[in-house]
Motif scaffolding. Structure first.
Motif, PDB file in Angstrom:
ATOM      1  N   ALA A 101       8.236  -0.022 -15.051  1.00  0.00           N
ATOM      2  CA  ALA A 101       7.950  -0.846 -16.218  1.00  0.00           C
ATOM      3  C   ALA A 101       7.847   0.048 -17.447  1.00  0.00           C
ATOM      4  O   ALA A 101       7.776   1.275 -17.346  1.00  0.00           O
ATOM      5  CB  ALA A 101       6.644  -1.610 -16.012  1.00  0.00           C
ATOM      6  N   ASP A 102       7.834  -0.563 -18.609  1.00  0.00           N
ATOM      7  CA  ASP A 102       7.689   0.202 -19.837  1.00  0.00           C
ATOM      8  C   ASP A 102       6.379   0.973 -19.826  1.00  0.00           C
ATOM      9  O   ASP A 102       5.354   0.465 -19.354  1.00  0.00           O
ATOM     10  CB  ASP A 102       7.721  -0.728 -21.057  1.00  0.00           C
ATOM     11  N   TYR A 103       6.408   2.176 -20.328  1.00  0.00           N
ATOM     12  CA  TYR A 103       5.261   3.070 -20.485  1.00  0.00           C
ATOM     13  C   TYR A 103       4.725   3.624 -19.165  1.00  0.00           C
ATOM     14  O   TYR A 103       3.674   4.247 -19.150  1.00  0.00           O
ATOM     15  CB  TYR A 103       4.116   2.399 -21.262  1.00  0.00           C
ATOM     16  N   VAL A 104       5.418   3.413 -18.038  1.00  0.00           N
ATOM     17  CA  VAL A 104       5.022   4.034 -16.775  1.00  0.00           C
ATOM     18  C   VAL A 104       5.779   5.350 -16.655  1.00  0.00           C
ATOM     19  O   VAL A 104       6.992   5.380 -16.804  1.00  0.00           O
ATOM     20  CB  VAL A 104       5.317   3.119 -15.564  1.00  0.00           C
ATOM     21  N   GLN A 105       5.019   6.421 -16.404  1.00  0.00           N
ATOM     22  CA  GLN A 105       5.620   7.742 -16.344  1.00  0.00           C
ATOM     23  C   GLN A 105       5.212   8.445 -15.063  1.00  0.00           C
ATOM     24  O   GLN A 105       4.134   8.210 -14.526  1.00  0.00           O
ATOM     25  CB  GLN A 105       5.166   8.582 -17.534  1.00  0.00           C
ATOM     26  N   VAL A 106       6.084   9.330 -14.597  1.00  0.00           N
ATOM     27  CA  VAL A 106       5.801  10.143 -13.422  1.00  0.00           C
ATOM     28  C   VAL A 106       4.882  11.280 -13.851  1.00  0.00           C
ATOM     29  O   VAL A 106       5.194  12.013 -14.780  1.00  0.00           O
ATOM     30  CB  VAL A 106       7.094  10.697 -12.800  1.00  0.00           C
ATOM     31  N   LYS A 107       3.746  11.418 -13.169  1.00  0.00           N
ATOM     32  CA  LYS A 107       2.809  12.491 -13.491  1.00  0.00           C
ATOM     33  C   LYS A 107       2.977  13.689 -12.569  1.00  0.00           C
ATOM     34  O   LYS A 107       2.868  14.821 -13.009  1.00  0.00           O
ATOM     35  CB  LYS A 107       1.363  11.979 -13.417  1.00  0.00           C
ATOM     36  N   SER A 108       3.208  13.461 -11.276  1.00  0.00           N
ATOM     37  CA  SER A 108       3.341  14.585 -10.353  1.00  0.00           C
ATOM     38  C   SER A 108       4.024  14.128  -9.077  1.00  0.00           C
ATOM     39  O   SER A 108       4.118  12.935  -8.792  1.00  0.00           O
ATOM     40  CB  SER A 108       1.966  15.182 -10.026  1.00  0.00           C
ATOM     41  N   ALA A 109       4.481  15.101  -8.296  1.00  0.00           N
ATOM     42  CA  ALA A 109       5.059  14.855  -6.980  1.00  0.00           C
ATOM     43  C   ALA A 109       4.530  15.937  -6.046  1.00  0.00           C
ATOM     44  O   ALA A 109       4.541  17.117  -6.394  1.00  0.00           O
ATOM     45  CB  ALA A 109       6.580  14.887  -7.039  1.00  0.00           C
ATOM     46  N   THR A 110       4.054  15.513  -4.872  1.00  0.00           N
ATOM     47  CA  THR A 110       3.547  16.464  -3.885  1.00  0.00           C
ATOM     48  C   THR A 110       4.191  16.176  -2.542  1.00  0.00           C
ATOM     49  O   THR A 110       4.609  15.049  -2.261  1.00  0.00           O
ATOM     50  CB  THR A 110       2.011  16.370  -3.742  1.00  0.00           C
ATOM     51  N   PHE A 111       4.255  17.208  -1.717  1.00  0.00           N
ATOM     52  CA  PHE A 111       4.848  17.090  -0.389  1.00  0.00           C
ATOM     53  C   PHE A 111       3.804  17.561   0.614  1.00  0.00           C
ATOM     54  O   PHE A 111       3.341  18.692   0.544  1.00  0.00           O
ATOM     55  CB  PHE A 111       6.113  17.956  -0.303  1.00  0.00           C
ATOM     56  N   ASP A 112       3.419  16.689   1.549  1.00  0.00           N
ATOM     57  CA  ASP A 112       2.377  17.038   2.508  1.00  0.00           C
ATOM     58  C   ASP A 112       2.643  16.335   3.835  1.00  0.00           C
ATOM     59  O   ASP A 112       2.722  15.108   3.872  1.00  0.00           O
ATOM     60  CB  ASP A 112       1.007  16.634   1.960  1.00  0.00           C
ATOM     61  N   ASN A 113       2.780  17.109   4.902  1.00  0.00           N
ATOM     62  CA  ASN A 113       2.945  16.576   6.267  1.00  0.00           C
ATOM     63  C   ASN A 113       4.087  15.564   6.374  1.00  0.00           C
ATOM     64  O   ASN A 113       3.943  14.511   6.996  1.00  0.00           O
ATOM     65  CB  ASN A 113       1.651  15.941   6.762  1.00  0.00           C
ATOM     66  N   GLY A 114       5.211  15.846   5.757  1.00  0.00           N
ATOM     67  CA  GLY A 114       6.370  14.975   5.870  1.00  0.00           C
ATOM     68  C   GLY A 114       6.347  13.777   4.940  1.00  0.00           C
ATOM     69  O   GLY A 114       7.222  12.923   5.013  1.00  0.00           O
ATOM     70  N   LEU A 115       5.344  13.681   4.063  1.00  0.00           N
ATOM     71  CA  LEU A 115       5.267  12.591   3.092  1.00  0.00           C
ATOM     72  C   LEU A 115       5.450  13.146   1.684  1.00  0.00           C
ATOM     73  O   LEU A 115       4.778  14.097   1.285  1.00  0.00           O
ATOM     74  CB  LEU A 115       3.920  11.876   3.155  1.00  0.00           C
ATOM     75  N   LEU A 116       6.371  12.556   0.950  1.00  0.00           N
ATOM     76  CA  LEU A 116       6.552  12.871  -0.457  1.00  0.00           C
ATOM     77  C   LEU A 116       5.752  11.841  -1.236  1.00  0.00           C
ATOM     78  O   LEU A 116       5.984  10.642  -1.094  1.00  0.00           O
ATOM     79  CB  LEU A 116       8.026  12.807  -0.841  1.00  0.00           C
ATOM     80  N   LYS A 117       4.793  12.301  -2.040  1.00  0.00           N
ATOM     81  CA  LYS A 117       3.945  11.391  -2.820  1.00  0.00           C
ATOM     82  C   LYS A 117       4.217  11.606  -4.299  1.00  0.00           C
ATOM     83  O   LYS A 117       4.140  12.727  -4.798  1.00  0.00           O
ATOM     84  CB  LYS A 117       2.472  11.639  -2.514  1.00  0.00           C
ATOM     85  N   ILE A 118       4.524  10.510  -4.983  1.00  0.00           N
ATOM     86  CA  ILE A 118       4.835  10.554  -6.408  1.00  0.00           C
ATOM     87  C   ILE A 118       3.774   9.743  -7.144  1.00  0.00           C
ATOM     88  O   ILE A 118       3.612   8.552  -6.881  1.00  0.00           O
ATOM     89  CB  ILE A 118       6.240   9.993  -6.681  1.00  0.00           C
ATOM     90  N   GLU A 119       3.047  10.412  -8.039  1.00  0.00           N
ATOM     91  CA  GLU A 119       1.987   9.772  -8.820  1.00  0.00           C
ATOM     92  C   GLU A 119       2.579   9.212 -10.111  1.00  0.00           C
ATOM     93  O   GLU A 119       3.295   9.920 -10.826  1.00  0.00           O
ATOM     94  CB  GLU A 119       0.894  10.774  -9.163  1.00  0.00           C
ATOM     95  N   LEU A 120       2.240   7.968 -10.426  1.00  0.00           N
ATOM     96  CA  LEU A 120       2.720   7.306 -11.630  1.00  0.00           C
ATOM     97  C   LEU A 120       1.532   6.811 -12.444  1.00  0.00           C
ATOM     98  O   LEU A 120       0.529   6.366 -11.871  1.00  0.00           O
ATOM     99  CB  LEU A 120       3.604   6.109 -11.269  1.00  0.00           C
ATOM    100  N   VAL A 121       1.650   6.868 -13.764  1.00  0.00           N
ATOM    101  CA  VAL A 121       0.580   6.416 -14.656  1.00  0.00           C
ATOM    102  C   VAL A 121       1.205   5.613 -15.785  1.00  0.00           C
ATOM    103  O   VAL A 121       2.230   6.001 -16.340  1.00  0.00           O
ATOM    104  CB  VAL A 121      -0.211   7.609 -15.237  1.00  0.00           C
ATOM    105  N   ARG A 122       0.552   4.500 -16.116  1.00  0.00           N
ATOM    106  CA  ARG A 122       0.982   3.712 -17.280  1.00  0.00           C
ATOM    107  C   ARG A 122       0.141   4.141 -18.468  1.00  0.00           C
ATOM    108  O   ARG A 122      -1.076   3.984 -18.460  1.00  0.00           O
ATOM    109  CB  ARG A 122       0.806   2.226 -17.055  1.00  0.00           C
ATOM    110  N   GLU A 123       0.787   4.691 -19.478  1.00  0.00           N
ATOM    111  CA  GLU A 123       0.103   5.140 -20.681  1.00  0.00           C
ATOM    112  C   GLU A 123       0.695   4.395 -21.870  1.00  0.00           C
ATOM    113  O   GLU A 123       1.782   4.716 -22.334  1.00  0.00           O
ATOM    114  CB  GLU A 123       0.264   6.650 -20.871  1.00  0.00           C
TER     115      GLU A 123
END
Length: 151
Positions: A101-123
């Protein structure tokens, strides 16, 4: 799953291109379910996408954010062919896209135990947030002075 024909709507609407593109891409995405993923709401304006990418290393995965779309791609380098009796772990290349959506941005990406986690924040920018507008008018002191002079 049903597929819908949006061509009649294209002829009678203006400015809804992105909405129709999202609907069509959602229909295509339902056909491919690799790699499996979760989308979580962590707070009012915080989200997390988790992809199960077993067998991939962080170097074999790329995450790209561009124009309200997050693209995750993974590919393994070609290695000597092995003889499998049963192959249940897929190592095929993949490309998964998420529309934001508008104003949602990717803040970080981490890789742990076979899972890729992508953090998103609406600012939401300050200019787009609701703000209180002061109302200018006559002060009550001026009103009393006018009544006193009239008498």
């Amino acid at each position: 799953m049903r597929s819908y024909d949006f061509s009649p709507l294209w002829r009678s609407t203006i400015g809804f291109d992105r909405l129709f593109d999202l609907a069509e891409s959602a229909q295509r995405a339902a056909e491919d379910n690799y790699p499996p993923y979760n989308i979580e709401r962590l707070g009012d304006d915080r989200y997390q996408i988790s992809l199960a990418v077993a067998g991939f290393s962080p170097e074999e995965i790329s995450v790209t954010a561009e124009h309200n779309v997050v693209t995750i791609e993974g590919s393994k380098p070609e290695k000597a062919e092995r003889e499998y009796l049963y192959r249940g772990i897929s190592n095929r290349p993949f490309k998964r896209q998420f529309n934001l959506a508008d104003y949602v941005q990717v803040k970080s990406a981490t890789f742990d135990n076979g899972l890729l986690k992508i953090e998103l924040v609406r600012e939401i920018p300050e200019a787009m947030k609701p703000r209180r507008i002061a109302i200018n008018g006559a002060a009550p002191d001026n009103l009393h002075q006018l009544e006193a002079k009239a008498a």
